[in-house]
Design a protein around this motif. Structure first.
Motif, PDB file in Angstrom:
ATOM      1  N   LEU A 106       0.827  -1.207   0.000  1.00  0.00           N
ATOM      2  CA  LEU A 106       0.000   0.000   0.000  1.00  0.00           C
ATOM      3  C   LEU A 106       0.864   1.260   0.000  1.00  0.00           C
ATOM      4  CD1 LEU A 106      -2.765   1.364   0.129  1.00  0.00           C
ATOM      5  CD2 LEU A 106      -2.686   1.080   2.626  1.00  0.00           C
ATOM      6  N   GLU A 107       1.897   1.286   0.814  1.00  0.00           N
ATOM      7  CA  GLU A 107       2.787   2.452   0.866  1.00  0.00           C
ATOM      8  C   GLU A 107       3.461   2.698  -0.478  1.00  0.00           C
ATOM      9  OE1 GLU A 107       4.008   2.571   5.580  1.00  0.00           O
ATOM     10  OE2 GLU A 107       5.248   1.367   4.221  1.00  0.00           O
ATOM     11  N   ASN A 108       3.876   1.637  -1.145  1.00  0.00           N
ATOM     12  CA  ASN A 108       4.493   1.782  -2.469  1.00  0.00           C
ATOM     13  C   ASN A 108       3.491   2.297  -3.496  1.00  0.00           C
ATOM     14  OD1 ASN A 108       7.011   0.949  -1.581  1.00  0.00           O
ATOM     15  ND2 ASN A 108       6.639  -1.188  -2.097  1.00  0.00           N
ATOM     16  N   ARG A 109       2.244   1.871  -3.360  1.00  0.00           N
ATOM     17  CA  ARG A 109       1.207   2.287  -4.309  1.00  0.00           C
ATOM     18  C   ARG A 109       0.817   3.753  -4.134  1.00  0.00           C
ATOM     19  NH1 ARG A 109      -3.811  -1.148  -3.783  1.00  0.00           N
ATOM     20  NH2 ARG A 109      -4.687   0.579  -2.644  1.00  0.00           N
ATOM     21  N   ILE A 110       0.725   4.219  -2.898  1.00  0.00           N
ATOM     22  CA  ILE A 110       0.293   5.594  -2.670  1.00  0.00           C
ATOM     23  C   ILE A 110       1.464   6.545  -2.383  1.00  0.00           C
ATOM     24  CG2 ILE A 110      -1.971   4.847  -1.861  1.00  0.00           C
ATOM     25  CD1 ILE A 110      -1.055   5.535   0.999  1.00  0.00           C
ATOM     26  N   HIS A 111       2.681   5.999  -2.324  1.00  0.00           N
ATOM     27  CA  HIS A 111       3.897   6.795  -2.092  1.00  0.00           C
ATOM     28  C   HIS A 111       3.815   7.621  -0.807  1.00  0.00           C
ATOM     29  CE1 HIS A 111       5.079   5.602  -6.085  1.00  0.00           C
ATOM     30  NE2 HIS A 111       3.933   6.067  -6.546  1.00  0.00           N
ATOM     31  N   HIS A 112       3.336   6.964   0.243  1.00  0.00           N
ATOM     32  CA  HIS A 112       3.198   7.651   1.529  1.00  0.00           C
ATOM     33  C   HIS A 112       3.145   6.600   2.641  1.00  0.00           C
ATOM     34  CE1 HIS A 112       1.612  10.326   4.613  1.00  0.00           C
ATOM     35  NE2 HIS A 112       1.955  11.321   3.831  1.00  0.00           N
ATOM     36  N   PRO A 113       3.760   6.874   3.801  1.00  0.00           N
ATOM     37  CA  PRO A 113       3.671   5.914   4.908  1.00  0.00           C
ATOM     38  C   PRO A 113       2.250   5.828   5.461  1.00  0.00           C
ATOM     39  CG  PRO A 113       4.929   7.866   5.558  1.00  0.00           C
ATOM     40  CD  PRO A 113       4.600   8.023   4.113  1.00  0.00           C
ATOM     41  N   VAL A 114       1.887   4.638   5.924  1.00  0.00           N
ATOM     42  CA  VAL A 114       0.575   4.413   6.533  1.00  0.00           C
ATOM     43  C   VAL A 114       0.769   3.703   7.867  1.00  0.00           C
ATOM     44  CG1 VAL A 114      -0.671   4.310   4.337  1.00  0.00           C
ATOM     45  CG2 VAL A 114       0.214   2.199   5.347  1.00  0.00           C
ATOM     46  N   LYS A 115      -0.252   3.785   8.719  1.00  0.00           N
ATOM     47  CA  LYS A 115      -0.259   3.058   9.992  1.00  0.00           C
ATOM     48  C   LYS A 115      -1.375   2.036   9.937  1.00  0.00           C
ATOM     49  CE  LYS A 115       1.810   6.291  13.112  1.00  0.00           C
ATOM     50  NZ  LYS A 115       1.784   6.865  14.437  1.00  0.00           N
ATOM     51  N   PHE A 116      -1.055   0.803  10.327  1.00  0.00           N
ATOM     52  CA  PHE A 116      -2.054  -0.259  10.361  1.00  0.00           C
ATOM     53  C   PHE A 116      -2.983  -0.039  11.545  1.00  0.00           C
ATOM     54  CE2 PHE A 116      -3.413  -4.363  12.107  1.00  0.00           C
ATOM     55  CZ  PHE A 116      -4.224  -4.770  11.061  1.00  0.00           C
ATOM     56  N   ASP A 117      -4.279  -0.317  11.331  1.00  0.00           N
ATOM     57  CA  ASP A 117      -5.248  -0.200  12.407  1.00  0.00           C
ATOM     58  C   ASP A 117      -5.879  -1.540  12.758  1.00  0.00           C
ATOM     59  OD1 ASP A 117      -6.871   1.487  14.252  1.00  0.00           O
ATOM     60  OD2 ASP A 117      -8.486   0.619  13.055  1.00  0.00           O
ATOM     61  N   SER A 118      -6.546  -2.187  11.771  1.00  0.00           N
ATOM     62  CA  SER A 118      -7.281  -3.399  12.108  1.00  0.00           C
ATOM     63  C   SER A 118      -7.681  -4.181  10.860  1.00  0.00           C
ATOM     64  CB  SER A 118      -8.555  -3.047  12.890  1.00  0.00           C
ATOM     65  OG  SER A 118      -9.376  -2.198  12.120  1.00  0.00           O
ATOM     66  N   TYR A 119      -8.189  -5.379  11.114  1.00  0.00           N
ATOM     67  CA  TYR A 119      -8.758  -6.211  10.059  1.00  0.00           C
ATOM     68  C   TYR A 119     -10.264  -6.252  10.241  1.00  0.00           C
ATOM     69  CZ  TYR A 119     -10.160 -10.304   7.388  1.00  0.00           C
ATOM     70  OH  TYR A 119     -10.792 -11.148   6.517  1.00  0.00           O
ATOM     71  N   ASP A 120     -10.990  -5.975   9.182  1.00  0.00           N
ATOM     72  CA  ASP A 120     -12.452  -5.994   9.175  1.00  0.00           C
ATOM     73  C   ASP A 120     -12.880  -7.308   8.528  1.00  0.00           C
ATOM     74  OD1 ASP A 120     -15.162  -5.725   8.610  1.00  0.00           O
ATOM     75  OD2 ASP A 120     -14.985  -3.673   7.857  1.00  0.00           O
ATOM     76  N   SER A 121     -13.241  -8.291   9.358  1.00  0.00           N
ATOM     77  CA  SER A 121     -13.580  -9.619   8.832  1.00  0.00           C
ATOM     78  C   SER A 121     -14.913  -9.622   8.084  1.00  0.00           C
ATOM     79  CB  SER A 121     -13.606 -10.647   9.963  1.00  0.00           C
ATOM     80  OG  SER A 121     -14.567 -10.285  10.931  1.00  0.00           O
ATOM     81  N   ILE A 122     -15.803  -8.699   8.402  1.00  0.00           N
ATOM     82  CA  ILE A 122     -17.094  -8.644   7.703  1.00  0.00           C
ATOM     83  C   ILE A 122     -16.913  -8.183   6.263  1.00  0.00           C
ATOM     84  CG2 ILE A 122     -19.353  -7.488   7.637  1.00  0.00           C
ATOM     85  CD1 ILE A 122     -19.135  -7.398  10.759  1.00  0.00           C
ATOM     86  N   ASN A 123     -16.129  -7.119   6.089  1.00  0.00           N
ATOM     87  CA  ASN A 123     -15.892  -6.586   4.739  1.00  0.00           C
ATOM     88  C   ASN A 123     -14.611  -7.125   4.114  1.00  0.00           C
ATOM     89  OD1 ASN A 123     -18.192  -4.747   4.523  1.00  0.00           O
ATOM     90  ND2 ASN A 123     -17.212  -3.736   6.266  1.00  0.00           N
ATOM     91  N   GLN A 124     -13.889  -7.949   4.854  1.00  0.00           N
ATOM     92  CA  GLN A 124     -12.654  -8.586   4.406  1.00  0.00           C
ATOM     93  C   GLN A 124     -11.643  -7.573   3.862  1.00  0.00           C
ATOM     94  OE1 GLN A 124     -14.375 -11.509   1.750  1.00  0.00           O
ATOM     95  NE2 GLN A 124     -14.504 -12.987   3.417  1.00  0.00           N
ATOM     96  N   CYS A 125     -11.355  -6.599   4.717  1.00  0.00           N
ATOM     97  CA  CYS A 125     -10.376  -5.590   4.331  1.00  0.00           C
ATOM     98  C   CYS A 125      -9.507  -5.217   5.532  1.00  0.00           C
ATOM     99  CB  CYS A 125     -11.052  -4.350   3.743  1.00  0.00           C
ATOM    100  SG  CYS A 125     -12.101  -3.461   4.895  1.00  0.00           S
ATOM    101  N   LEU A 126      -8.339  -4.706   5.228  1.00  0.00           N
ATOM    102  CA  LEU A 126      -7.422  -4.191   6.232  1.00  0.00           C
ATOM    103  C   LEU A 126      -7.597  -2.683   6.288  1.00  0.00           C
ATOM    104  CD1 LEU A 126      -4.239  -6.196   5.182  1.00  0.00           C
ATOM    105  CD2 LEU A 126      -5.743  -6.672   7.116  1.00  0.00           C
TER     106      LEU A 126
END
Length: 168
Positions: free
Chosen positions: A120-140
């Motif tokens: 994700l950081e390589n794609r948007i060229h910016h650092p990100v902070k991880f928060d959580s996994y959403d199992s209902i919507n299957q996304c990070l």
């Protein structure tokens, strides 16, 4: 908890000071430490002189005997007398420690989440902070400058989210 006097220098103004900090904690033993780790503020300190916030690096060991992991914040490379049946993650800086805590405390796969974060950081060229996994919507969920970003997982990736065998 084991406390130690930490000598440090403010990276903003150069103010030198000492402060007492815990160097060891076990999950569930100190709700304040657990809450501040969860919020990502445990290592944050505000300089008394210039009032600027910064991460206060100090040796710290966090153990979760239920989830079977130990997180160590240290520049040291080897350690003695650690349980062999627990995953041991040595972090060299505060960001690594907080990221590892956020992932492992949710029982997620550290290596997989790290790879997704870097992608994700390589794609948007910016650092990100991880928060959580959403199992209902299957996304990070990540944050870029306090703005939430959802990274939808492919069907084949979903089984990798909870694999706790892999490490960084």
């Amino acid at each position: 908890m084991k406390e130690k006097m930490i000598y440090t220098t403010c990276p903003h103004c150069g103010h030198v000071f000492q402060i007492k900090r815990d160097t060891f904690s076990i999950a569930g033993m100190n709700s304040m430490i657990d809450q501040r780790l969860k919020e990502g503020t445990y290592f944050t300190h505000i300089c008394q002189k210039c009032k600027q916030p910064f991460y206060l690096f100090h040796p710290f060991l966090y153990r979760d005997p239920v989830l079977k992991y130990i997180l160590i914040l240290s520049q040291q490379k080897s350690f003695e007398s650690l349980p062999e049946d627990e995953k041991i993650i040595v972090c060299k800086n505060v960001n690594q420690f907080l990221f590892s805590y956020k992932v492992l405390s949710q029982q997620l796969n550290l290596k997989f989440i790290f790879e997704k974060k870097k992608t994700l950081e390589n794609r948007i060229h910016h650092p990100v902070k991880f928060d959580s996994y959403d199992s209902i919507n299957q996304c990070l969920w990540f944050y870029k400058n306090q703005q939430p970003i959802a990274l939808k997982l492919k069907e084949v990736e979903i089984e990798k989210v909870y694999d706790r065998i892999n490490t960084l």
